[in-house]
Design a protein around this motif. Structure first.
Motif, PDB file in Angstrom:
ATOM      1  N   VAL A 152      32.273  47.619  33.475  1.00  0.00           N
ATOM      2  CA  VAL A 152      32.423  47.903  32.125  1.00  0.00           C
ATOM      3  C   VAL A 152      32.169  49.332  31.468  1.00  0.00           C
ATOM      4  O   VAL A 152      32.969  49.949  30.986  1.00  0.00           O
ATOM      5  CB  VAL A 152      31.964  46.658  31.345  1.00  0.00           C
ATOM      6  N   THR A 153      30.928  49.671  31.903  1.00  0.00           N
ATOM      7  CA  THR A 153      30.519  50.908  31.268  1.00  0.00           C
ATOM      8  C   THR A 153      30.921  52.099  31.934  1.00  0.00           C
ATOM      9  O   THR A 153      31.173  53.144  31.342  1.00  0.00           O
ATOM     10  CB  THR A 153      29.002  50.684  31.577  1.00  0.00           C
ATOM     11  N   HIS A 240      39.959  33.868  36.703  1.00  0.00           N
ATOM     12  CA  HIS A 240      40.607  35.199  36.715  1.00  0.00           C
ATOM     13  C   HIS A 240      40.801  35.778  38.072  1.00  0.00           C
ATOM     14  O   HIS A 240      41.812  36.249  38.536  1.00  0.00           O
ATOM     15  CB  HIS A 240      39.888  36.072  35.700  1.00  0.00           C
ATOM     16  N   ALA A 241      39.946  35.454  39.028  1.00  0.00           N
ATOM     17  CA  ALA A 241      39.909  36.234  40.142  1.00  0.00           C
ATOM     18  C   ALA A 241      40.867  35.224  41.204  1.00  0.00           C
ATOM     19  O   ALA A 241      41.360  36.038  41.985  1.00  0.00           O
ATOM     20  CB  ALA A 241      38.426  35.826  40.861  1.00  0.00           C
ATOM     21  N   GLY A 242      40.986  33.937  41.082  1.00  0.00           N
ATOM     22  CA  GLY A 242      41.793  33.289  41.935  1.00  0.00           C
ATOM     23  C   GLY A 242      41.273  32.407  42.875  1.00  0.00           C
ATOM     24  O   GLY A 242      40.052  32.404  43.247  1.00  0.00           O
ATOM     25  N   VAL A 243      42.205  31.572  43.673  1.00  0.00           N
ATOM     26  CA  VAL A 243      41.675  30.700  44.556  1.00  0.00           C
ATOM     27  C   VAL A 243      41.029  31.073  45.679  1.00  0.00           C
ATOM     28  O   VAL A 243      40.084  30.937  46.320  1.00  0.00           O
ATOM     29  CB  VAL A 243      42.778  29.871  44.969  1.00  0.00           C
ATOM     30  N   LEU A 260      36.403  42.102  40.839  1.00  0.00           N
ATOM     31  CA  LEU A 260      35.451  42.284  39.790  1.00  0.00           C
ATOM     32  C   LEU A 260      36.179  43.487  38.989  1.00  0.00           C
ATOM     33  O   LEU A 260      36.055  43.548  37.554  1.00  0.00           O
ATOM     34  CB  LEU A 260      34.076  42.782  40.585  1.00  0.00           C
ATOM     35  N   ASP A 261      36.586  44.342  39.577  1.00  0.00           N
ATOM     36  CA  ASP A 261      37.337  45.523  38.788  1.00  0.00           C
ATOM     37  C   ASP A 261      38.317  45.063  37.866  1.00  0.00           C
ATOM     38  O   ASP A 261      38.405  45.486  36.661  1.00  0.00           O
ATOM     39  CB  ASP A 261      38.010  46.572  39.954  1.00  0.00           C
ATOM     40  N   ALA A 262      38.999  44.158  38.426  1.00  0.00           N
ATOM     41  CA  ALA A 262      40.036  43.509  37.516  1.00  0.00           C
ATOM     42  C   ALA A 262      39.797  42.750  36.108  1.00  0.00           C
ATOM     43  O   ALA A 262      40.445  42.829  35.145  1.00  0.00           O
ATOM     44  CB  ALA A 262      41.053  42.617  38.387  1.00  0.00           C
ATOM     45  N   TYR A 263      38.703  42.033  36.378  1.00  0.00           N
ATOM     46  CA  TYR A 263      37.887  41.315  35.210  1.00  0.00           C
ATOM     47  C   TYR A 263      37.345  42.374  34.497  1.00  0.00           C
ATOM     48  O   TYR A 263      37.628  42.047  33.325  1.00  0.00           O
ATOM     49  CB  TYR A 263      36.813  40.237  35.860  1.00  0.00           C
TER      50      TYR A 263
END
Length: 332
Positions: A152-153, A240-243, A260-263
């Motif tokens: 995020v940062t 959010h990550a999926g199955v 992780l990047d997408a979240y």
């Protein structure tokens, strides 16, 4: 199916109960692909009922009472005449198209295949997430939170820090959330607020620099803590990550970098709406004015303010003036 296509965008409130002993729960009812979708107010699907199997338990009476099958324990109560009419129209259309006894064997095989597919599509994702949330220790949650904070940062800049600011934020967290080891992190850009696994709440610098006191900062801190209470932060990450990513996490202990990047990119989008009564209760207990938070919501904030009771006593300052001055300079 023509009848179903006509009602694809129709939704209504309902009262759902998954067992006869369970308490009824407020839900949103809508139509999916050949199914009736029952979701909570965070738009998370709780269950899907096959429209072909939906049964009405009280024909001709309102509110209409439905179940997903003759032997099912779940029930759904709907008082919306438009939604009830739509369900009845689709049930009638399905009834005309049901196979006769000569096709019973093929129908049974197809139903079994649909059941397996339904379990894979609708039950498995939620079951994987629930299992993961139940077994992951606090240390792993904290590691995931730190990893996400780093990402995020990269997008929104490093956390604001200045002499005395960390202590001021720690004191504010202890004042608002006693007994919780919650870390408040102020970012130079991004959305207004969000949260991460491991007990971290992200707050925008504007909540400090554009206000005369700590009320807005405190209100958004309480709102995020309420979101954490209503849905486990790790659950939100895994959904959010999926199955596939969740299954990999359970088997290897690590989430894919891409997940992780997408979240991290989406963390500030579409925050969950909060019940006004619960939010106002939090504000009242903490002695925080709802005004700054309500104004940040625009039109929705006016409804929140209309429900707020006038304060019984003069508000107690959330922090000493010296600490507030140090916070206002922390991002410079």
């Amino acid at each position: 199916m023509t009848a179903l296509h006509k009602f694809q965008r129709l939704e209504s409130p309902g009262l759902w109960r998954d067992t006869p002993q369970a308490q009824r729960r407020d839900v949103i009812v809508s139509f999916g692909e050949n199914s009736l979708v029952i979701s909570d107010f965070n738009e998370i699907a709780l269950t899907h009922w096959s429209l072909a199997a939906v049964s009405r338990l009280n024909p001709g009476r309102m509110p209409a009472l439905y179940s997903p099958g003759e032997d099912a324990t779940e029930t759904l109560e709907i008082d919306d005449a438009t939604m009830v009419g739509a369900i009845e129209k689709i049930r009638a259309a399905l009834g005309r198209g049901r196979p006769r006894s000569g096709r019973l064997r093929q129908g049974t095989a197809a139903a079994a295949a649909l059941l397996v597919l339904g379990l894979a599509v609708f039950w498995l994702p939620g079951a994987l997430v629930r299992h993961a949330v139940g077994v992951v220790p606090p240390e792993i949650r904290a590691e995931i939170g730190q990893d996400l904070l780093r990402r995020v940062t990269v997008l929104h800049g490093p956390p604001c820090v200045s002499t005395g600011s960390s202590r001021a934020l720690t004191d504010l967290s202890a004042r608002l959330l006693p007994g919780k080891n919650t870390r408040l992190v102020v970012l130079p850009s991004g959305g207004v607020s969000a949260h991460l696994p491991g007990g971290m709440i992200l707050l925008n610098r504007a909540l400090i620099e554009e206000h005369e006191d700590a009320s807005a900062l405190a209100a958004h801190t309480l709102a995020e803590d309420l979101r954490i209470t209503r849905q486990d932060p790790l659950s939100r990450v895994l959904r959010h990550a999926g199955v596939l990513a969740t299954f990999r996490f359970l088997t290897t202990g690590a989430l894919p970098e891409s997940a992780l990047d997408a979240y991290a990119r989406d963390i500030f989008t579409a925050p969950a709406q909060l019940p006004a009564n619960q939010l106002l209760d939090r504000f009242a207990v903490a002695g925080v004015s709802p005004g700054p938070y309500a104004r940040s919501l625009g039109r929705k904030g006016a409804a929140l303010l209309s429900q707020a009771a006038p304060p019984a006593n003069a508000p107690v300052p959330l922090m000493p003036d010296g600490e507030w001055v140090r916070l206002q300079a922390m991002c410079n």
